[in-house]
Design a protein around this motif. Structure first.
Motif, PDB file in Angstrom:
ATOM      1  N   ARG A 105       0.832  -1.056  -0.088  1.00  0.00           N
ATOM      2  CA  ARG A 105      -0.003  -0.167   0.277  1.00  0.00           C
ATOM      3  C   ARG A 105       0.785   1.368   0.009  1.00  0.00           C
ATOM      4  NH1 ARG A 105      -4.982  -1.162   3.146  1.00  0.00           N
ATOM      5  NH2 ARG A 105      -5.952  -1.468   1.091  1.00  0.00           N
ATOM      6  N   GLU A 106       1.930   1.281   0.626  1.00  0.00           N
ATOM      7  CA  GLU A 106       2.821   2.603   0.792  1.00  0.00           C
ATOM      8  C   GLU A 106       3.771   2.613  -0.357  1.00  0.00           C
ATOM      9  OE1 GLU A 106       1.596   4.427   2.750  1.00  0.00           O
ATOM     10  OE2 GLU A 106       0.401   3.134   3.905  1.00  0.00           O
ATOM     11  N   ARG A 107       3.764   1.752  -1.285  1.00  0.00           N
ATOM     12  CA  ARG A 107       4.860   1.604  -2.133  1.00  0.00           C
ATOM     13  C   ARG A 107       4.409   2.519  -3.376  1.00  0.00           C
ATOM     14  NH1 ARG A 107       7.380  -3.543  -1.384  1.00  0.00           N
ATOM     15  NH2 ARG A 107       9.079  -2.942  -3.115  1.00  0.00           N
ATOM     16  N   PRO A 108       5.430   3.241  -3.995  1.00  0.00           N
ATOM     17  CA  PRO A 108       5.061   4.126  -5.158  1.00  0.00           C
ATOM     18  C   PRO A 108       4.463   3.575  -6.153  1.00  0.00           C
ATOM     19  CG  PRO A 108       7.654   3.903  -4.804  1.00  0.00           C
ATOM     20  CD  PRO A 108       6.826   3.244  -3.698  1.00  0.00           C
ATOM     21  N   PHE A 109       4.449   2.364  -6.356  1.00  0.00           N
ATOM     22  CA  PHE A 109       3.948   1.587  -7.606  1.00  0.00           C
ATOM     23  C   PHE A 109       2.636   1.105  -7.439  1.00  0.00           C
ATOM     24  CE2 PHE A 109       6.596  -1.518  -5.578  1.00  0.00           C
ATOM     25  CZ  PHE A 109       5.862  -2.549  -5.266  1.00  0.00           C
ATOM     26  N   PHE A 110       2.035   1.361  -6.126  1.00  0.00           N
ATOM     27  CA  PHE A 110       0.655   0.723  -5.485  1.00  0.00           C
ATOM     28  C   PHE A 110      -0.544   0.902  -6.529  1.00  0.00           C
ATOM     29  CE2 PHE A 110      -3.134   0.468  -2.963  1.00  0.00           C
ATOM     30  CZ  PHE A 110      -3.080  -0.623  -2.570  1.00  0.00           C
ATOM     31  N   ASN A 111      -0.551   2.392  -6.944  1.00  0.00           N
ATOM     32  CA  ASN A 111      -1.785   2.617  -7.845  1.00  0.00           C
ATOM     33  C   ASN A 111      -1.698   2.064  -9.041  1.00  0.00           C
ATOM     34  OD1 ASN A 111      -3.180   3.913  -5.532  1.00  0.00           O
ATOM     35  ND2 ASN A 111      -2.190   6.086  -6.059  1.00  0.00           N
ATOM     36  N   ASP A 112      -0.407   2.071  -9.668  1.00  0.00           N
ATOM     37  CA  ASP A 112      -0.459   1.567 -10.980  1.00  0.00           C
ATOM     38  C   ASP A 112      -0.716   0.079 -10.946  1.00  0.00           C
ATOM     39  OD1 ASP A 112       0.217   3.976 -12.049  1.00  0.00           O
ATOM     40  OD2 ASP A 112       2.324   3.888 -12.139  1.00  0.00           O
ATOM     41  N   LEU A 113      -0.051  -0.687  -9.935  1.00  0.00           N
ATOM     42  CA  LEU A 113      -0.286  -2.056  -9.755  1.00  0.00           C
ATOM     43  C   LEU A 113      -1.757  -2.585  -9.622  1.00  0.00           C
ATOM     44  CD1 LEU A 113       0.866  -4.880  -9.117  1.00  0.00           C
ATOM     45  CD2 LEU A 113       1.029  -4.119  -6.829  1.00  0.00           C
ATOM     46  N   VAL A 114      -2.536  -1.431  -8.824  1.00  0.00           N
ATOM     47  CA  VAL A 114      -3.997  -1.713  -8.789  1.00  0.00           C
ATOM     48  C   VAL A 114      -4.614  -1.462  -9.935  1.00  0.00           C
ATOM     49  CG1 VAL A 114      -6.037  -1.149  -7.351  1.00  0.00           C
ATOM     50  CG2 VAL A 114      -3.862  -1.629  -6.175  1.00  0.00           C
ATOM     51  N   SER A 115      -4.447  -0.539 -10.604  1.00  0.00           N
ATOM     52  CA  SER A 115      -5.004  -0.215 -11.966  1.00  0.00           C
ATOM     53  C   SER A 115      -4.776  -1.216 -13.047  1.00  0.00           C
ATOM     54  CB  SER A 115      -4.699   1.234 -12.493  1.00  0.00           C
ATOM     55  OG  SER A 115      -5.022   2.262 -11.765  1.00  0.00           O
ATOM     56  N   PHE A 116      -3.578  -1.533 -13.078  1.00  0.00           N
ATOM     57  CA  PHE A 116      -3.316  -2.737 -13.932  1.00  0.00           C
ATOM     58  C   PHE A 116      -4.359  -4.144 -13.579  1.00  0.00           C
ATOM     59  CE2 PHE A 116      -0.490  -6.543 -14.495  1.00  0.00           C
ATOM     60  CZ  PHE A 116      -0.721  -6.873 -16.019  1.00  0.00           C
ATOM     61  N   MET A 117      -3.988  -4.402 -12.509  1.00  0.00           N
ATOM     62  CA  MET A 117      -4.712  -5.776 -11.896  1.00  0.00           C
ATOM     63  C   MET A 117      -6.213  -5.767 -12.404  1.00  0.00           C
ATOM     64  SD  MET A 117      -2.287  -7.949 -11.290  1.00  0.00           S
ATOM     65  CE  MET A 117      -3.272  -9.221 -10.435  1.00  0.00           C
ATOM     66  N   ILE A 118      -6.812  -4.509 -12.410  1.00  0.00           N
ATOM     67  CA  ILE A 118      -8.156  -4.462 -12.623  1.00  0.00           C
ATOM     68  C   ILE A 118      -8.581  -3.955 -14.156  1.00  0.00           C
ATOM     69  CG2 ILE A 118      -8.666  -3.850 -10.086  1.00  0.00           C
ATOM     70  CD1 ILE A 118      -9.412  -1.062 -11.198  1.00  0.00           C
ATOM     71  N   SER A 119      -7.452  -4.146 -14.978  1.00  0.00           N
ATOM     72  CA  SER A 119      -7.620  -3.683 -16.447  1.00  0.00           C
ATOM     73  C   SER A 119      -8.471  -4.579 -17.431  1.00  0.00           C
ATOM     74  CB  SER A 119      -6.329  -3.272 -16.847  1.00  0.00           C
ATOM     75  OG  SER A 119      -5.592  -4.341 -17.025  1.00  0.00           O
ATOM     76  N   GLY A 120      -8.479  -5.802 -16.766  1.00  0.00           N
ATOM     77  CA  GLY A 120      -8.942  -6.835 -17.548  1.00  0.00           C
ATOM     78  C   GLY A 120      -9.175  -8.064 -16.862  1.00  0.00           C
ATOM     79  N   PRO A 121      -9.813  -9.262 -17.338  1.00  0.00           N
ATOM     80  CA  PRO A 121     -10.043 -10.399 -16.657  1.00  0.00           C
ATOM     81  C   PRO A 121      -8.701 -11.017 -16.324  1.00  0.00           C
ATOM     82  CG  PRO A 121     -10.738 -10.711 -18.953  1.00  0.00           C
ATOM     83  CD  PRO A 121     -10.260  -9.235 -18.715  1.00  0.00           C
ATOM     84  N   VAL A 122      -8.558 -11.614 -15.003  1.00  0.00           N
ATOM     85  CA  VAL A 122      -7.503 -12.602 -14.654  1.00  0.00           C
ATOM     86  C   VAL A 122      -7.855 -14.083 -14.307  1.00  0.00           C
ATOM     87  CG1 VAL A 122      -6.160 -10.635 -13.307  1.00  0.00           C
ATOM     88  CG2 VAL A 122      -8.073 -11.999 -12.035  1.00  0.00           C
TER      89      VAL A 122
END
Ligand code: RTP
Ligand code: MG
Length: 143
Positions: free
Chosen positions: A55-72
């Motif tokens: 949560r505190e890491r600088p890449f957190f928001n990008d990581l979350v946006s990527f993980m919800i960008s399509g089916p997994v």
């Protein structure tokens, strides 16, 4: 060596590339068995909860946006030494550092879009499996 379970996620980039089967084949050839699986698109809340440790890491928001960008594709893998074996099959977090023949070397393009997730230890494996699967959704070998 102990039989373990680990949580694996085929991330949106690899699902979009249509390589679920190729990745499953690597698990099976390495002696890992798929004992639970589901395809879904994560909500922001689910992805944030899953990666809460970052949560505190600088890449957190990008990581979350990527993980919800399509089916997994989410699966539980079972086998001898499953946690380390899956990490070995995956390769290093940054595909540039991933050994040839690993999933990330072959299918990932960047550290942000790196094809797969795998639990990194016994405690996280147990937590992550419970995060996505009820115990009666996991079906170990019976014959
Ligand atoms: P994962 O949890 O997804 O299996 O990956 P991992 O253990 O190899 O790497 P981890 O340190 O847990 O990081 C989780 C994901 O965050 C992204 N990341 N970006 N820009 C960066 O420095 C950076 N560091 C990590 C990666 O997409 C990584 O898979
Ligand atoms: Mg990790």
């Amino acid at each position: 060596m102990a039989v373990e379970r680990t949580l694996s996620i085929i991330k949106p980039d690899a699902v979009a590339k249509n390589v679920i089967g190729e990745i499953y084949s690597r698990f099976e050839k390495a002696g890992l068995r798929i004992v639970a699986a589901k395809m879904t698109q994560l909500s922001r809340e689910q992805a944030e909860g899953f990666y809460a440790v970052h949560r505190e890491r600088p890449f957190f928001n990008d990581l979350v946006s990527f993980m919800i960008s399509g089916p997994v594709m989410i699966q539980v893998l079972e086998g001898e030494n499953a946690i380390a074996k899956n990490r070995e099959l995956m390769g290093a977090t940054n595909p540039r550092d991933a050994a040839p023949g690993t999933i990330r070397a072959d299918f990932a393009v960047s550290i942000d879009e790196n094809a797969v997730h795998g639990s990194d230890g016994p405690e996280t494996a147990a937590q992550e499996i419970a995060y996505f699967f009820k115990s009666d959704e996991i079906r170990p070998r019976t014959r």
